[in-house]
Design an enzyme around this catalytic site. Structure first.
Site, PDB file in Angstrom:
ATOM      1  N   TYR A  29     -50.569 -20.318  31.315  1.00 12.81           N
ATOM      2  CA  TYR A  29     -51.030 -21.261  32.337  1.00 12.81           C
ATOM      3  C   TYR A  29     -50.937 -20.752  33.769  1.00 12.81           C
ATOM      4  O   TYR A  29     -51.278 -21.457  34.691  1.00 12.81           O
ATOM      5  CB  TYR A  29     -50.254 -22.580  32.200  1.00 12.81           C
ATOM      6  CG  TYR A  29     -48.734 -22.410  32.172  1.00 12.81           C
ATOM      7  CD1 TYR A  29     -48.025 -22.213  33.353  1.00 12.81           C
ATOM      8  CD2 TYR A  29     -48.013 -22.433  30.982  1.00 12.81           C
ATOM      9  CE1 TYR A  29     -46.658 -22.048  33.347  1.00 12.81           C
ATOM     10  CE2 TYR A  29     -46.642 -22.265  30.966  1.00 12.81           C
ATOM     11  CZ  TYR A  29     -45.966 -22.078  32.152  1.00 12.81           C
ATOM     12  OH  TYR A  29     -44.609 -21.907  32.139  1.00 12.81           O
ATOM     13  N   ARG A  54     -40.555 -19.335  40.591  1.00 14.80           N
ATOM     14  CA  ARG A  54     -39.960 -18.983  39.298  1.00 14.80           C
ATOM     15  C   ARG A  54     -40.686 -17.751  38.774  1.00 14.80           C
ATOM     16  O   ARG A  54     -41.769 -17.863  38.218  1.00 14.80           O
ATOM     17  CB  ARG A  54     -40.144 -20.177  38.351  1.00 14.80           C
ATOM     18  CG  ARG A  54     -39.287 -20.166  37.107  1.00 14.80           C
ATOM     19  CD  ARG A  54     -39.769 -21.228  36.128  1.00 14.80           C
ATOM     20  NE  ARG A  54     -40.945 -20.776  35.423  1.00 14.80           N
ATOM     21  CZ  ARG A  54     -41.887 -21.578  34.924  1.00 14.80           C
ATOM     22  NH1 ARG A  54     -41.801 -22.878  35.054  1.00 14.80           N
ATOM     23  NH2 ARG A  54     -42.931 -21.073  34.295  1.00 14.80           N
ATOM     24  N   HIS A  86     -40.425 -20.523  32.142  1.00 14.86           N
ATOM     25  CA  HIS A  86     -39.520 -21.671  32.320  1.00 14.86           C
ATOM     26  C   HIS A  86     -38.211 -21.431  31.569  1.00 14.86           C
ATOM     27  O   HIS A  86     -37.125 -21.557  32.106  1.00 14.86           O
ATOM     28  CB  HIS A  86     -40.192 -22.956  31.822  1.00 14.86           C
ATOM     29  CG  HIS A  86     -39.254 -24.086  31.570  1.00 14.86           C
ATOM     30  ND1 HIS A  86     -38.544 -24.701  32.582  1.00 14.86           N
ATOM     31  CD2 HIS A  86     -38.872 -24.717  30.419  1.00 14.86           C
ATOM     32  CE1 HIS A  86     -37.776 -25.659  32.061  1.00 14.86           C
ATOM     33  NE2 HIS A  86     -37.959 -25.685  30.761  1.00 14.86           N
TER      34      HIS A  86
END
Lengths: 374, 324
Positions: A272, A259, A263
């Site tokens: 993160y 990805r 998100h």
């Protein structure tokens, strides 16, 4: 009696087009033709542009939360093309917009969905697809049921359902795998392993080395493929489909991808994720390697790229125009689609919603406009 | 005293209790380094260790089921479900296990657990990110259900919930997460579960509500003529319902309007209406009225403000009840 091995298994990994755009000729047999590869490249490019524009629509307040698809185009492209439009069913999650598009769901409807409009989920005539699914890891059971119905009704064809690595943690994932396996339903479980479930990395999601191995528990043919390689994705899906339509039951495909974006537009992956990891995967971008391959075959050049860029702008511009140009939804819509025949209570609530606070006819409970007692 | 948002007050309560009680552990999707999708657990993994602020697999049933085990075995788990719409897979664990263990084991197995869940609509979120399922869990015996809407109340109620010997669902109205700040003491204080709060004193009519609707009600009351005096009650806890507080008010005013985001039929408005007629029958000047969401699926966000009770509809409800 000495112990004996009663079950052994292996997981194969398939890559046909490597990161430098070099094709493994020995595996290319039975995969995409160059014409198909060219078509998918163009589709992936338009899809990427669609995704970028969707992101901008959210940022400029013209759309709500949107989950970006960037980096995962080859999974959607290769698998989407390997399935037969109008014959096979597509049961999507929300990161395979191109597969939906290839099977007949107009892109502007996908935007409408994320613009908070249920009409974006209306399935066009002749399209075999379920609306994109927001709750994670629960829709694969519907694919098992659809495949089961096709088998009961003697219909030829198969079902493909998409989900992420995170979704395989849900109990319903295992239920879906078991149902499809027990009933030998013609279902292809396509896991887009993009290695991140929002902020939770693959190795925190499971202690398993692959997702593909989870299918072994259901004695389901399974494979891990390079999910940024349209040739590998296409071939694995095509093989799984052939197996399914010939009575061979369900199959599992793990498309290894990444990805590249957050998100969703509500997320900030910099919190993160190590930027070095993202950069390393950006070099494995499916668009770059496909373009390199096509150029090496003399099928692509800068001029063609410039023309495609212009075409993509125009197409995506029209998609946005179509999505933003729809009439505002009628408020009554949220009553009118509850049941085939609305209940009397719903009719009452609908008809009085603008005149009463409580959705019932004021006369019924003795209200008087002037404040008199009944 | 620091002025905090709802998010910050909940964060402070979690931090406080993790420091005070080493049995407390947070678990859920993205609660670790990311600090939760609403940043409610921000900084807690760094401070208390990732083993106490555990990112879990994407499995709501697993999160609650494992938290039940943690609770049985001496921990004080605070599982987070990311949005109320994702409670579905965990329903079995919440209702059929967490709520039942004490009764099932005749008091020998207990589940001191606080399930934190963002709730409600009004933030333009996707499907299943805007629902109000509090009545479902209130209808299930064995659970306490809390829904504070101010930073001060949230901290005090969360500390009570974590220290409660039984399972508590702690709903956090996401529309209010960052909508305003108020003073929140840094020190330890609790607000008892089951105690409502009178937000506005009044004599003519009682409005009962909770969660984000408190603010829609305040707006509605502001818009009424000056000579109308409305008492506004924020339940703060919806199970158990503080019927004493409601009854005292309705016995004074004689009129009651209940406001909630959730659908009307078999919603908490129905329960409160029944309790009011039981306790205040001879005081009532009008039927108890409900201003609620409709009996439909919560629409996608283009129409969500048509669905949610707003100041105009609430104002109309109050006026109608007064006119009876």
């Amino acid at each position: 009696m000495p112990r004996e091995t009663i079950y052994e298994a292996k997981i194969e990994y398939l890559q046909i087009l490597n990161e430098d755009g070099v094709l493994d000729e020995s595996e290319a047999e039975g995969s995409l033709t160059d014409e198909q590869a060219l078509e998918l490249y163009e589709q992936m490019w338009i899809y990427r542009r669609f995704d970028e524009i969707a992101f901008k629509l959210q940022r400029s307040g013209r759309m709500g939360t949107y989950p970006q698809n960037k980096g995962q185009e080859a999974n959607a492209a290769g698998s989407g093309l390997a399935m037969q439009r109008g014959v096979d069913w597509v049961v999507p999650c929300y990161r395979e917009n191109l597969a939906m598009h290839l099977h007949g769901m107009p892109y502007h409807q996908i935007l409408m969905h994320w613009m908070g409009d249920e009409r974006g989920n209306m399935i066009p005539e002749g399209v075999k697809m379920t609306p994109l699914s927001v709750p994670i890891g629960t829709h694969m059971l519907h694919a098992a049921g659809i495949g089961w119905a096709m088998k009961l009704r003697g219909e030829s064809g198969a079902v493909i359902t998409y989900f992420g690595d995170g979704a395989t943690s849900e109990g319903d994932f295992h239920g879906a795998m078991n149902f499809a396996s027990v009933l030998q339903a013609p279902v292809i479980f396509f896991c887009q392993n993009n290695q991140w479930a929002i902020s939770v990395p693959f190795e925190q999601q499971m202690h398993s080395r692959t997702v593909a191995q989870k299918a072994l528990a259901y004695d389901m043919p399974t494979i891990r493929v390079d999910g940024n390689d349209i040739f590998a994705v296409y071939k694995a899906t095509k093989e799984a489909r052939e197996r399914a339509v010939n009575g061979g039951g369900p199959s599992f495909i793990e498309g290894m991808t990444y990805r590249l974006a957050d998100h969703t537009t509500a997320d900030d992956a910099r919190r993160y994720r190590d930027p070095a990891e993202v950069e390393a995967w950006a070099e494995k971008d499916p668009l770059i390697r496909t373009r390199k391959y096509l150029a090496s075959k003399g099928l692509w050049d800068d001029e063609k790229q410039a023309l495609l860029g212009e075409r993509a702008e125009k197409i995506v511009g029209e998609i946005v125009k179509a999505a933003e140009g729809v009439e505002p939804p009628r408020t009554e819509d949220f009553f009118d689609y509850m049941f085939a025949e609305p209940t009397p209570e719903l009719v009452e609530q609908r008809d009085t919603m603008r005149t009463s606070s409580i959705g019932v006819n004021p006369g019924q409970i003795g209200l008087r406009a002037q404040g008199e007692r009944v | 005293m620091a002025k905090l948002t709802l998010v910050q007050a909940i964060n402070q309560a979690l931090d406080h209790e993790m420091t005070r009680d080493d049995r407390v552990i947070i678990l859920g999707e993205d609660v670790g380094k990311n600090g939760g999708v609403f940043r409610v657990t921000e900084g807690l993994a760094e401070k208390h260790g990732e083993h106490r602020v555990q990112n879990t697999p994407l499995d709501e049933s697993g999160i609650i089921g494992a938290a039940i085990g943690l609770a049985m075995a001496g921990m004080r788990p605070i599982p987070e479900i990311q949005f109320e719409g994702f409670m579905g897979p965990a329903y079995d664990q919440i209702v059929n296990h967490a709520a039942r263990y004490r009764a099932r084991s005749r008091g020998t197995v207990t589940i001191p657990m606080t399930i934190r869940v963002p709730v409600g609509g009004g933030i333009h979120a996707p499907e299943l990110h805007s629902d109000s399922p509090e009545a479902i869990y209130t209808h299930s015996p064995g659970l306490k259900v809390v829904m504070p809407c101010t930073p001060y109340d949230a901290k005090g109620l969360l500390l009570s919930a974590i220290r409660d010997p039984d399972p508590v669902i702690f709903f956090e109205p996401k529309r209010v997460y960052r909508s305003f700040r108020e003073e929140v003491p840094e020190e330890d204080y609790t607000i008892p579960i089951g105690e409502a709060k009178v937000v506005n004193d009044g004599d003519d009519l009682t409005v009962v509500t909770w969660g984000a609707s408190v603010f829609q009600c305040l707006e509605a009351i502001d818009g009424l003529p000056d000579d109308v005096s409305v008492e506004l009650i924020d339940l703060r806890t919806v199970d158990p319902i503080d019927i004493d507080c409601i009854a005292e008010s309705v016995q004074k005013t004689g009129r009651c309007v209940v406001v909630h985001e959730a659908p009307r039929t078999a919603g908490l408005g129905a329960e409160i209406s029944a309790l009011v007629q039981e306790r205040c029958f001879l005081h009532l000047e009008a039927p108890v009225q409900r201003v609620t969401g409709f009996d439909t699926i919560m629409p996608y966000y283009k129409l969500e403000l048509e669905y949610l009770p707003d100041a105009e509809r609430i104002g109309k409800g109050i006026t109608e009840c007064l006119a009876y």
